[in-house]
Scaffold this active site. Structure first.
Site, short mmCIF file in Angstrom:
data_model
loop_
_atom_site.label_atom_id
_atom_site.label_comp_id
_atom_site.label_asym_id
_atom_site.label_seq_id
_atom_site.Cartn_x
_atom_site.Cartn_y
_atom_site.Cartn_z
N LYS A 1 -7.82 8.15 -18.65
CA LYS A 1 -8.19 8.79 -19.90
C LYS A 1 -7.00 8.80 -20.88
CE LYS A 1 -11.91 9.43 -17.42
NZ LYS A 1 -12.18 10.67 -16.70
N ARG B 1 0.83 -1.21 0.00
CA ARG B 1 0.00 0.00 0.00
C ARG B 1 0.86 1.26 0.00
NH1 ARG B 1 -2.30 1.44 4.49
NH2 ARG B 1 -2.81 -0.67 5.18
N TYR C 1 -15.49 18.66 -13.42
CA TYR C 1 -15.81 17.23 -13.50
C TYR C 1 -16.85 16.87 -12.44
CZ TYR C 1 -15.41 12.23 -12.94
OH TYR C 1 -15.71 10.91 -12.80
N ASP D 1 -6.67 20.08 -12.30
CA ASP D 1 -7.04 18.85 -12.98
C ASP D 1 -6.80 19.10 -14.47
OD1 ASP D 1 -8.32 16.74 -14.28
OD2 ASP D 1 -9.88 16.56 -12.75
C1 LIG Z 1 -12.68 10.98 -15.41
C2 LIG Z 1 -12.23 12.22 -14.74
C3 LIG Z 1 -11.87 12.23 -13.39
C4 LIG Z 1 -12.02 11.01 -12.50
O1 LIG Z 1 -11.14 10.00 -12.86
P1 LIG Z 1 -11.47 8.43 -12.65
O2 LIG Z 1 -10.22 7.80 -13.18
O3 LIG Z 1 -12.70 8.13 -13.44
O4 LIG Z 1 -11.68 8.22 -11.19
C5 LIG Z 1 -11.39 13.40 -12.85
N1 LIG Z 1 -11.29 14.53 -13.60
C6 LIG Z 1 -11.64 14.56 -14.90
C7 LIG Z 1 -11.52 15.83 -15.65
C8 LIG Z 1 -12.12 13.41 -15.51
O5 LIG Z 1 -12.48 13.46 -16.80
#
Ligand SMILES: *Cc1c(COP(=O)(O)O)cnc(C)c1O
Length: 379
Positions: free
Chosen positions: A194, A47, A98, A169
């Protein structure tokens, strides 16, 4: 690290995070499947660390210009950053971001855990006022799904002067199109699920910071919150990351082409893409980004039913949530109850992948043909 100085992102994506060059040794890291380690060394428990994470972190960290920490999902990374804020602290966040982050902030606010001030992403003066007395300034640019742009250098400078930590982000941009740490942001966050991994086959997240104290605090959050990555997922993400620059180059180019053509389409209203000179975020995006990304959103001139019909008619584009894979996807974002009320019911978000641009355009225009022409809708 120094032998990587001065290399282009496309090279870094390929060379960073490799094992040391040893005669007979592998060119790729292994998948280290062990939850525990013999006492007396640096590794102790799964972990807290894993050699496959280390390789992915070296690559992501090099691309963003800081120290990376991988998490089991983007939301795992989001929660670790939010957890830096003490009870009663002040978070400044965009009015549109998001949906998962937005839901988490709303929950914490309702529970009295934090106070939240919200600012419209393009309102730079609003951000500059709101950061006074803040603990954490949450930025997302371009925003999901409205592709709004925050002036990252201006807002992060104001936040720093006010003593607040900034996080951006940068999932939609990737380090190919934007490097927030070079713009004054303290922590950059990714849903590695992504574009970074790029094949819609893993869930992972990451944070990157050049501040050693913040990195230590975030590493401790990861260990205690437990949102840790599986070694197999980390390995797959690193494999996907090797082609990040190539994929982004292709997808961004196609996204720009599709956005320009959608502007002219009779069934389409507003087109949101920061690369369009007509986009309200274009000037700021052009200053702070090195590309405009592969996400596009547009309003169908029709109702939600018409927009949904477009999504279900495509044969190459998949009607699916998530984004950033080699395969193009689209979805009507307002189908989600958790989506912001700022998102129009007929807005379709495109995640442009790596297929042939003309095949993608033909498929999209054939699907858009279901939208009734505006003047013939009165039967
Ligand atoms: C998908 C997404 C997240 C969350 O990520 P996960 O891997 O689905 O937990 C956070 N910020 C943005 C802009 C996203 O598109």
């Amino acid at each position: 690290m120094s032998e990587l100085d001065g290399l282009a992102p496309s090279t870094l994506a390929v060379v960073a995070g490799r094992p040391a060059r040893v005669a007979g040794g592998p060119v790729n890291p292994g998948i280290e499947l062990s939850s525990t380690f013999h006492a007396g060394g640096t590794a102790s428990y799964g972990r807290d660390g894993n050699a496959t994470w280390d390789a992915l972190e070296a690559a992501v960290g090099t691309l963003e210009g800081g120290q990376a920490l991988v998490f089991g999902s983007g939301m795992g990374a989001v929660n670790a950053v939010l957890d830096l804020v003490a009870v009663g602290g002040v978070v400044v966040a965009p009015t549109q971001l998001y949906s998962g982050t937005s839901a988490r902030l709303a929950e914490w606010e309702a529970a009295g855990r934090v106070r939240v001030r919200r600012v419209a992403p393009p309102d730079t003066a609003g951000w500059q006022r709101a950061v006074a007395g803040a603990d954490l300034v949450w930025l997302e640019s371009p925003t999901n799904p409205l592709l709004q742009i925050v002036d990252l250098p201006a807002v992060s400078a104001a936040a720093r002067a006010a003593g607040a930590i900034t996080v951006c982000d940068s999932t939609f941009a990737t380090p190919i199109a934007q490097r927030p740490l070079t713009l004054g942001v303290d922590v950059v966050l990714h849903s590695v699920t992504k574009f970074l991994s790029g094949h819609s086959d893993v869930l992972l997240g990451a944070v990157v910071t050049a501040d050693g104290t913040l990195a230590d605090r975030l590493r401790q959050r990861r260990s205690l919150l437990g949102a840790v990555a599986g070694p197999v997922e980390a390995w797959l993400a690193l494999r996907g990351l090797r082609t990040l620059a190539l994929r982004m180059e292709r997808a961004q180019q196609t996204a720009g082409l599709l956005a320009r053509r959608l502007l002219e389409h009779p069934a389409v209203g507003q087109v949101r893409y920061p690369g369009l000179p007509t986009d309200p975020g274009h000037a700021v995006a052009a200053r702070q980004m090195t590309g405009f990304g592969a996400m596009v959103a547009f309003d169908v001139l029709g109702d939600a039913v018409a927009a949904q019909a477009v999504c279900s008619r495509t044969r190459i584009w998949s009607d699916a949530t998530s984004l950033g894979g080699v395969e193009s996807t689209l979805e009507r974002r307002a189908r989600w109850a958790t989506e912001s009320s700022d998102v129009p019911p007929s807005l379709i978000r495109l995640s442009v992948g790596c297929e042939d641009p003309e095949d993608l355009w033909r498929d999209l225009t054939e699907a858009l043909a279901v939208v009734p022409a505006p003047h013939s809708s009165s039967t």
